[in-house]
Design an enzyme around this catalytic site. Sequence first.
Site, PDB file in Angstrom:
ATOM      1  N   HIS A 222      17.216 -35.865  -1.491  1.00  0.00           N
ATOM      2  CA  HIS A 222      18.362 -35.619  -0.818  1.00  0.00           C
ATOM      3  C   HIS A 222      19.508 -36.329  -1.441  1.00  0.00           C
ATOM      4  CE1 HIS A 222      20.405 -33.966   2.830  1.00  0.00           C
ATOM      5  NE2 HIS A 222      20.858 -34.907   2.956  1.00  0.00           N
TER       6      HIS A 222
ATOM      7  N   SER B 284      24.042 -31.090   3.335  1.00  0.00           N
ATOM      8  CA  SER B 284      23.506 -31.910   4.536  1.00  0.00           C
ATOM      9  C   SER B 284      24.375 -31.376   5.909  1.00  0.00           C
ATOM     10  CB  SER B 284      23.562 -33.387   4.471  1.00  0.00           C
ATOM     11  OG  SER B 284      22.850 -34.038   5.327  1.00  0.00           O
TER      12      SER B 284
ATOM     13  N   GLU C  15      13.521 -33.711  -0.378  1.00  0.00           N
ATOM     14  CA  GLU C  15      14.552 -34.162   0.352  1.00  0.00           C
ATOM     15  C   GLU C  15      14.464 -35.572   1.132  1.00  0.00           C
ATOM     16  OE1 GLU C  15      17.225 -32.420   1.023  1.00  0.00           O
ATOM     17  OE2 GLU C  15      17.248 -30.608   0.564  1.00  0.00           O
TER      18      GLU C  15
END
Length: 500
Positions: free
Chosen positions: A409, A186, A313
């Site tokens: 995610h 990230s 995600e």
Amino acid sequence: MDIFKTENGAVQGFRASAEVVAVLGIPYAAPPFGANRFREPYPAPAWSGVRDCTAFGPVAPQSAELPGAPVWSPDDEDILTVNIWTPAPEGGRLPVLVWIHGGAYTFGSSAQPDFDGTSLASAGLVVVTLNYRLGFEGFGHVPAAEATAYPDNRGLLDQVAALRWVRENIAAFGGDPGNVTVAGQSSGAASVACLMVMDRARGLFHRAIAHSAASPCYTLEIAAATTREIAAAASCPATPEGLTSATPQALVIASDKVVDAYRRDPASGSRHYDPALYAPVLDGAVLPTDPLTGMASGAAREVDLLVCHTTEEYWLLDAVGSSAKVTTDEQLALFAEDFNLPDGLVAGYRAAMPHAPVLDVYLAVFGDLMFGEYSNRLVELHARAGGRAFLSRFDRRRTGPNGAVRAWHCADIPFAFGNLDTDCLAFLIGGAPTPADHALARRMVRAWADFAATGNPGWPSVNNSTAQARIWSTEDGPADDTAAAIRALWVKADFPVRCP
């Protein structure tokens, strides 16, 4: 006794397993507060005797309280620390993996349970994780007559300082300073991409792993405007004197106030949907260019690159309430306008997802805008410029006790670290791991270890204009025609298209 000698003094860790020693909370730079606040990281002071390093160091200023991780206290100042897991062979020269955590440049720490390095160290690596300045302390713009007095991108400078510490000290832990891989997820992965094009980081690492890299970098104008918002919320002038007079806690509270205002106002533009106040700043000094431009110019062609993103995600951000709900056609059209999305993009997603509700179309577009397409571009531009690059996608799904388990995610990171059995990670992976999950984790750990050791994760590198990806899943299946159709929508679009 598990004692190691660093340049600043001796440290003692503990046995994390029969074959791995963990050494936690080693300072790599001085506390960045007081006279050091908003400045480049300064060297850590030396100590005498043997320093006990059996607990993680304090986390950076933030308001987040993450499962299984420590929280920040205003009294915590010695936040710039590294943690090491090593098999510690006599005279060993093992590959080194340095991990940079994510968290929107605002929250998170190296003490999160999914970042425990024991399994990766057992696979033959010396694993290093680190804390760095977050939020305004690390990425807020401090206006000054001389930019060098209060540099932008202090969080990135902390990461560079940690990498220098690794170069100077890792041999004492059995690591090879000439074989260092920097990895992140990230905003940590986006930090990795920035480090690849930064002169200050050149030569400090040789390979890079970026999972779900977040796309935005901000101009100085955007960063300065954000500073004015934060200063107003903190009731202080947007000057060096005013900002240094505000405590770290006051700036954390002010940042949360600004974020909340964006969340509450659907007319506030792109920041309404998932407010990200902080990002690397294109200051022309610390960060001379954005990663995509730098990759395209060949600025990092000597660094091998391994990229991964998950296939769903943004469903995590929706599940935890971070992302605004978009459930109507009118809201979806405003979203496309606020982000300057290319004409026909949303319609193309709808054609590829004909039975999906509006919310799912929105989450699919948002996830690719922020993570998926950026990952593809990093790989392809790096390869075209002469670098060696590998692409993978995490698509592990199953039915859990509460329904479908998404490939969302952060779900890939417990697998890549080999940490599936920690109770506080059950939400990320959808319940207790199965034997197939453990087999997938072993494959992903092996790929990271092999890439860090040799630059080859176990599948072909990208060698043409369209990246071919390794799919991480617990079962084999047919190619996803939907993914191919959606990728085609982005190929001819200018990118990034995000505006703050």
